[in-house]
Write a protein that holds these residues in place. Structure first.
Motif, mmCIF file in Angstrom:
data_model
loop_
_atom_site.group_PDB
_atom_site.id
_atom_site.type_symbol
_atom_site.label_atom_id
_atom_site.label_comp_id
_atom_site.label_asym_id
_atom_site.label_seq_id
_atom_site.Cartn_x
_atom_site.Cartn_y
_atom_site.Cartn_z
ATOM 1 N N LYS A 173 0.862 -1.197 0.000
ATOM 2 C CA LYS A 173 0.000 0.000 0.000
ATOM 3 C C LYS A 173 0.882 1.225 0.000
ATOM 4 O O LYS A 173 1.813 1.353 0.799
ATOM 5 N N SER A 207 0.672 5.658 -1.271
ATOM 6 C CA SER A 207 -0.141 6.747 -1.855
ATOM 7 C C SER A 207 0.706 7.712 -2.666
ATOM 8 O O SER A 207 0.174 8.520 -3.405
ATOM 9 N N ALA A 217 -4.377 2.746 -4.103
ATOM 10 C CA ALA A 217 -3.152 2.745 -3.303
ATOM 11 C C ALA A 217 -2.562 1.356 -3.147
ATOM 12 O O ALA A 217 -1.481 1.209 -2.597
#
Length: 411
Positions: free
Chosen positions: A52, A54, A80
């Protein structure tokens, strides 16, 4: 100089700031986290690592195991979440599989997944057995080696049980061994009886192919022989046969077919003759021609380096009592014979006739040899070979020696 100094100080400050920022990102506040919590798999499982992030893009995953190194791209990006599917050739190989998540060549995260052998699907067995022949007794053996693997050719874990079965004559035995360092093994001992030993193995419900070793007889022990013939006349024609009893090893097994046996014949003059034979059903036979002169034979048989027979004797009596010799054509043409055997029949072709020639002072000149044909033989002494003069001739045939002194003349 001032510009250079200011630039160097700025570089140091930037470097310290960058290091401090990297430490905060990767350790305390990483921009990337791994969402996959499972670290143990079975060979053949579908393995997917999910990360994950961003902010970080252009990520790659480096894999390393016994198969080698590979760099793979994400298989799916869902917001993400970034997914990496481990290739099958890596997910099927048991052992540790190390991974590194890379961004522009730098390692952001790393870890290891453990892949265990697959025990739920079919087990494969590779078995080896040798040597494929042993000698009867208590010291020889053949080794059975088993290498069990899972369906993806990964060796099974240590202490995996393997059942071994082996059969000889009416007996079937089984036992259990365990794998160690990827293999299991067992020494199948020889037996005191000759025959075939069959072996097989089984692991996790999978059986191996049948393998065989042959137990051959041990070394032969001493044996007996005899000699026989249709008659005992020294006719140079009849066949003398040597035959043994059944030759066995120390455990009572008949020796292998084809065992070579050498028969050594010694006559009363100390000369040696040889003939050979090979065993069939433990018995050997050998043959030789009768001599063409009276003789006393002493015969013994040998299996080289292993055994010997008793001594047996065979005596030959004269088949040819006498023969005529005729000189003609200035004594240069010598006709020897005819030779008649023990029933007054003509002797077979091939009886050796030897003529030794000496001068009048009994100095040896030369030997001429010929053989009989149709019961007799002829020798011609040309003038180109022997000039006119007096010579002594010794004729030897069928063990009988005759001596003549003749004067040669003419051509």
């Amino acid at each position: 100089m001032r510009y250079i100094l200011i630039s160097f100080i700025s570089f140091l400050l930037f470097s310290c700031s960058s290091k401090e920022k990297q430490q905060i990102i990767t350790v305390e506040h990483p921009l990337v986290t791994i969402e996959s919590k499972k670290t143990e798999y079975i060979a053949g499982d579908h393995i997917k690592l999910v990360f994950k992030t961003s902010k970080v893009v252009d990520l790659k995953l480096q894999l390393k195991n016994a198969y080698g190194n590979v760099l793979i791209n994400p298989t799916e990006i869902n917001g993400a979440l970034i997914n990496f599917n481990i290739p099958k050739n890596y997910s099927r190989l048991a052992g540790p599989c190390h991974w590194k998540l890379l961004h522009t060549g730098n390692t952001l995260l790393n870890g290891t997944v453990s892949i265990a052998t697959n025990k739920t699907e079919m087990t494969h067995l590779e078995s080896y057995f040798g040597p494929r022949s042993v000698t009867a007794g208590y010291n020889d053996y053949s080794m059975l080696t088993i290498a069990p693997t899972d369906v993806y050719d990964n060796p099974l874990d240590n202490d995996t049980p393997v059942t071994i079965k082996y059969q000889f004559l009416e007996n079937i035995s089984d036992l259990q061994v365990t794998t160690e360092n990827f293999i299991a093994w067992y020494n199948v001992r020889s037996t005191t009886k000759s025959g075939r030993i069959l072996v097989t193995s089984e692991c996790n419900g999978t059986t191996s192919k049948e393998l065989t070793t042959i137990v051959f007889p041990s070394n032969a022990t001493n044996f007996n022989i005899s000699a026989s013939s249709a008659h005992n006349y020294a006719d140079g024609n009849q066949i003398l046969t040597f035959k043994s009893d059944i030759i066995r090893d120390e455990f009572g097994n008949m020796v292998s077919d084809g065992t070579l046996v050498t028969f050594v014949i010694k006559n009363e003059k100390g000369a040696h003759l040889y003939t050979v034979g090979t065993t069939l059903n433990g018995i050997v036979e050998a043959r030789t021609l009768h001599p063409d002169y009276p003789a006393k034979w002493e015969v013994q048989a040998f299996i080289t380096g292993a055994a010997q027979s008793n001594l047996t004797n065979f005596n030959f009596q004269s088949a040819i009592k006498d023969y005529p010799v005729t000189f003609s054509k200035g004594n240069r043409h010598i006709e020897i014979g005819s030779f008649e055997s023990f029933m007054n029949q003509l002797v077979p072709d091939g009886i050796l006739v030897q003529l030794d020639i000496y001068n009048k002072d009994l100095k040896f000149i030369e030997t001429k040899k010929t053989t009989t044909k149709n019961g007799s033989s002829t020798i011609y002494l040309g003038a180109y070979f022997l000039p006119n003069g007096t010579y002594t001739f010794k004729i030897k045939a069928a063990g009988i020696t005759k001596e003549y002194t003749k004067k040669l003349h003419g051509n």
